[in-house]
Design a protein around this motif. Sequence first.
Motif, PDB file in Angstrom:
ATOM      1  N   GLY A 132       0.696  -1.149  -0.007  1.00 18.78           N
ATOM      2  CA  GLY A 132      -0.160  -0.018  -0.048  1.00 18.78           C
ATOM      3  C   GLY A 132       1.070   1.256   0.068  1.00 18.78           C
ATOM      4  O   GLY A 132       1.727   1.261   0.929  1.00 18.78           O
ATOM      5  N   VAL A 133       0.640   2.095  -0.663  1.00 15.86           N
ATOM      6  CA  VAL A 133       1.664   3.091  -0.904  1.00 15.86           C
ATOM      7  C   VAL A 133       0.626   4.593  -1.287  1.00 15.86           C
ATOM      8  O   VAL A 133      -0.094   4.464  -2.094  1.00 15.86           O
ATOM      9  N   MET A 134       0.953   5.531  -0.365  1.00 12.42           N
ATOM     10  CA  MET A 134       0.308   6.682  -0.481  1.00 12.42           C
ATOM     11  C   MET A 134       1.317   7.695  -0.754  1.00 12.42           C
ATOM     12  O   MET A 134       2.315   7.893   0.079  1.00 12.42           O
ATOM     13  N   ASP A 135       1.255   8.620  -1.873  1.00 13.22           N
ATOM     14  CA  ASP A 135       2.445   9.761  -1.892  1.00 13.22           C
ATOM     15  C   ASP A 135       1.654  10.758  -2.921  1.00 13.22           C
ATOM     16  O   ASP A 135       1.214  10.499  -3.814  1.00 13.22           O
ATOM     17  N   GLY A 136       1.562  11.875  -2.078  1.00 14.80           N
ATOM     18  CA  GLY A 136       1.029  12.987  -2.712  1.00 14.80           C
ATOM     19  C   GLY A 136      -0.527  12.833  -3.075  1.00 14.80           C
ATOM     20  O   GLY A 136      -1.142  12.439  -1.938  1.00 14.80           O
ATOM     21  N   HIS A 137      -1.038  12.885  -4.376  1.00 16.72           N
ATOM     22  CA  HIS A 137      -2.530  12.351  -4.618  1.00 16.72           C
ATOM     23  C   HIS A 137      -2.451  10.970  -4.901  1.00 16.72           C
ATOM     24  O   HIS A 137      -3.620  10.551  -5.201  1.00 16.72           O
ATOM     25  N   ASP A 138      -1.149  10.425  -5.137  1.00 17.51           N
ATOM     26  CA  ASP A 138      -1.381   8.893  -5.520  1.00 17.51           C
ATOM     27  C   ASP A 138      -1.675   7.803  -4.234  1.00 17.51           C
ATOM     28  O   ASP A 138      -1.432   7.973  -3.333  1.00 17.51           O
ATOM     29  N   LEU A 139      -2.285   6.884  -5.078  1.00 18.51           N
ATOM     30  CA  LEU A 139      -2.776   5.857  -4.018  1.00 18.51           C
ATOM     31  C   LEU A 139      -2.462   4.466  -4.925  1.00 18.51           C
ATOM     32  O   LEU A 139      -2.969   4.500  -5.808  1.00 18.51           O
ATOM     33  N   VAL A 140      -1.602   3.412  -4.403  1.00 17.76           N
ATOM     34  CA  VAL A 140      -1.471   2.299  -4.884  1.00 17.76           C
ATOM     35  C   VAL A 140      -1.527   1.137  -4.031  1.00 17.76           C
ATOM     36  O   VAL A 140      -1.060   1.254  -2.910  1.00 17.76           O
ATOM     37  N   ALA A 141      -2.263   0.074  -4.289  1.00 16.38           N
ATOM     38  CA  ALA A 141      -2.455  -0.997  -3.594  1.00 16.38           C
ATOM     39  C   ALA A 141      -2.458  -2.375  -4.348  1.00 16.38           C
ATOM     40  O   ALA A 141      -2.878  -2.459  -5.424  1.00 16.38           O
ATOM     41  N   VAL A 142      -1.665  -3.371  -3.722  1.00 19.13           N
ATOM     42  CA  VAL A 142      -1.522  -4.725  -4.453  1.00 19.13           C
ATOM     43  C   VAL A 142      -2.028  -5.774  -3.616  1.00 19.13           C
ATOM     44  O   VAL A 142      -1.627  -5.674  -2.475  1.00 19.13           O
ATOM     45  N   TYR A 143      -2.862  -6.512  -4.128  1.00 22.16           N
ATOM     46  CA  TYR A 143      -3.423  -7.586  -3.254  1.00 22.16           C
ATOM     47  C   TYR A 143      -3.079  -8.801  -3.869  1.00 22.16           C
ATOM     48  O   TYR A 143      -3.130  -9.044  -5.104  1.00 22.16           O
TER      49      TYR A 143
ATOM     50  N   THR B  37      -1.037   7.475  10.980  1.00 21.28           N
ATOM     51  CA  THR B  37      -1.880   8.620  10.453  1.00 21.28           C
ATOM     52  C   THR B  37      -0.995   9.204   9.222  1.00 21.28           C
ATOM     53  O   THR B  37      -0.056   9.935   9.325  1.00 21.28           O
ATOM     54  N   PRO B  38      -1.330   8.824   8.046  1.00 21.22           N
ATOM     55  CA  PRO B  38      -0.403   9.426   7.055  1.00 21.22           C
ATOM     56  C   PRO B  38      -0.551  11.119   7.131  1.00 21.22           C
ATOM     57  O   PRO B  38      -2.078  11.366   7.139  1.00 21.22           O
ATOM     58  N   GLY B  39       0.502  11.680   6.653  1.00 20.63           N
ATOM     59  CA  GLY B  39       0.414  13.249   6.915  1.00 20.63           C
ATOM     60  C   GLY B  39      -0.211  13.609   5.423  1.00 20.63           C
ATOM     61  O   GLY B  39      -0.174  12.825   4.569  1.00 20.63           O
ATOM     62  N   ASP B  40      -0.826  14.731   5.314  1.00 21.47           N
ATOM     63  CA  ASP B  40      -1.321  15.289   4.059  1.00 21.47           C
ATOM     64  C   ASP B  40      -0.271  15.479   3.129  1.00 21.47           C
ATOM     65  O   ASP B  40       0.865  16.001   3.327  1.00 21.47           O
ATOM     66  N   ASN B  81       6.909  -0.490   7.122  1.00 20.86           N
ATOM     67  CA  ASN B  81       6.067   0.649   7.046  1.00 20.86           C
ATOM     68  C   ASN B  81       6.956   1.750   7.134  1.00 20.86           C
ATOM     69  O   ASN B  81       7.918   2.089   7.751  1.00 20.86           O
ATOM     70  N   VAL B  82       6.529   2.685   6.215  1.00 21.40           N
ATOM     71  CA  VAL B  82       7.507   3.824   6.149  1.00 21.40           C
ATOM     72  C   VAL B  82       6.391   5.009   6.182  1.00 21.40           C
ATOM     73  O   VAL B  82       5.299   5.212   5.369  1.00 21.40           O
ATOM     74  N   ILE B  83       6.481   6.112   7.045  1.00 19.83           N
ATOM     75  CA  ILE B  83       5.603   7.143   7.363  1.00 19.83           C
ATOM     76  C   ILE B  83       6.417   8.597   7.030  1.00 19.83           C
ATOM     77  O   ILE B  83       7.103   8.807   7.891  1.00 19.83           O
ATOM     78  N   GLY B  84       5.928   9.046   6.009  1.00 18.03           N
ATOM     79  CA  GLY B  84       6.418  10.448   5.808  1.00 18.03           C
ATOM     80  C   GLY B  84       5.963  11.407   6.811  1.00 18.03           C
ATOM     81  O   GLY B  84       4.832  11.455   7.467  1.00 18.03           O
ATOM     82  N   LEU B  85       6.788  12.230   7.546  1.00 15.04           N
ATOM     83  CA  LEU B  85       6.538  13.176   8.475  1.00 15.04           C
ATOM     84  C   LEU B  85       6.248  14.439   7.949  1.00 15.04           C
ATOM     85  O   LEU B  85       7.078  15.027   7.137  1.00 15.04           O
ATOM     86  N   ALA B  91       4.965  14.543  15.490  1.00 14.79           N
ATOM     87  CA  ALA B  91       4.779  14.582  16.950  1.00 14.79           C
ATOM     88  C   ALA B  91       4.317  13.293  17.290  1.00 14.79           C
ATOM     89  O   ALA B  91       4.732  12.065  18.108  1.00 14.79           O
ATOM     90  N   ASP B  92       3.081  13.007  16.868  1.00 16.12           N
ATOM     91  CA  ASP B  92       2.325  11.812  17.144  1.00 16.12           C
ATOM     92  C   ASP B  92       3.171  10.510  16.697  1.00 16.12           C
ATOM     93  O   ASP B  92       3.039   9.570  17.282  1.00 16.12           O
ATOM     94  N   THR B  93       3.714  10.535  15.428  1.00 10.64           N
ATOM     95  CA  THR B  93       4.199   9.392  14.993  1.00 10.64           C
ATOM     96  C   THR B  93       5.454   9.153  15.899  1.00 10.64           C
ATOM     97  O   THR B  93       5.849   7.962  15.943  1.00 10.64           O
ATOM     98  N   VAL B  94       6.511   9.906  16.288  1.00  8.22           N
ATOM     99  CA  VAL B  94       7.653   9.912  16.961  1.00  8.22           C
ATOM    100  C   VAL B  94       7.124   9.265  18.197  1.00  8.22           C
ATOM    101  O   VAL B  94       7.932   8.174  18.691  1.00  8.22           O
ATOM    102  N   THR B  95       6.196   9.808  18.815  1.00  6.73           N
ATOM    103  CA  THR B  95       5.718   9.285  20.208  1.00  6.73           C
ATOM    104  C   THR B  95       5.324   7.771  20.009  1.00  6.73           C
ATOM    105  O   THR B  95       5.595   6.925  20.689  1.00  6.73           O
ATOM    106  N   HIS B  96       4.642   7.449  18.808  1.00  3.50           N
ATOM    107  CA  HIS B  96       4.212   5.889  18.578  1.00  3.50           C
ATOM    108  C   HIS B  96       5.239   5.156  18.366  1.00  3.50           C
ATOM    109  O   HIS B  96       5.189   4.133  18.970  1.00  3.50           O
TER     110      HIS B  96
END
Lengths: 198, 194
Positions: A132-143, B37-40, B81-85, B91-96
């Motif tokens: 599952g990848v979310m980047d900017g406006h993009d979303l990709v999911a592989v099942y 929670t992914p950031g915007d 898991n890769v979470i962009g900050l 703050a929430d992610t680092v605490t998590h």
Amino acid sequence: MPATRRSAWRLWLWALLAAPLLLLILFGTLVADCFCLPSEARALRNELIRSSGVEWQQQIALNADTLTLGAVRAGLSLVRLDPGARAAAQSVRTAGVGVYQLASGTPPPDRAAMLAAADSAMIAHGWDRAVGVMDGHDLVAVYVPKENISARRVKCCVMVFDGKEMVLVSARGNLDPLLQYALDQPDLCAQIQHLVQR
Amino acid sequence: MKKMIRYSLATAVLAAGVSINVLASPPSGQVDFGKFTPGDDSEFVEVQIKSNLLSLAAQLVEKQDPATAKLVRSVELIHVNVIGLTDANRADTVTHVRQIRHELETDGWERNVMVQQKNGEDVGVYTKTRGGEALAGLVVTVIEPKDEAVLVNIVGDIRPDQVAMLGEKLNIEPLKQIGAALKDATSKDAASKN
């Protein structure tokens, strides 16, 4: 004319009349099937459309089943083709693709909510999300299916959304031809090593 | 008599419940990272390679490289898991992530590597051994406060010598180092048990 002979004659007449009708129905079903996504992709699409709460417009929905792709493979065997492309064509057994666009002026739905909806639809059908990848406006999911899979029977379903357009792809294949092609490459080990080191 | 039947029934139900619970519990090296929670407009990646895909990968390399296939078969799950900050979720992610580390330490995981650099980069490597010879699980946590947080969990019955061998074979320096570190961790664990 004796009664038994007459009834046999009638039976043949009915069969003769029914045959073109049956062929027509069969042909119609096959044609309709070409424009209908496989069940898992259909479930994914329905859940995504339902949960997003916005209007989507179908651009295209195509499905190539074993019969169609078998005919394509047979046709390709007669033409000269790059070995890699031939191996790829031989690997795909069934494939379905659907493209859907957000109605103009519609704000894109929340990607995290889309991913959660896609997950629930696919889990209910016995599939797991591998990527599952979310980047900017993009979303990709592989099942991939939860069940055991083998190189000869690999299935996967991919969803890509770029903020405006959603593409769903579902495919089943046999990796053996592709694997054989990869193994035949003399510098395969060096390429893998380079890839891993990167 | 009725009482006895009731007791035996209750015991049977309880035993069944316990065994179902045991069967349902995840492998000992598996860690639930929880929800992030992914950031915007920031990056969020989740990769979960389970035993069915790993078994497929092992099948693919079996003929060419049986040792690698054996190593791949010994792994049950790879979870990344890769979470962009961003300002919204940093703050929430680092605490998590720190909470996950704390839970690992209290759950008997051994901290093998802890690096905190001046730029704020914070790396932690945790292992859980199985019988002093193999690893049941490996967790890597990375916090790069400006960019991202990375969490990796590898579950299985991983022999450190296999990892080191693969590193040697493919000449991949980090894999060699991880293999050596894992060897140290398992030998320390075996020594402490003796």
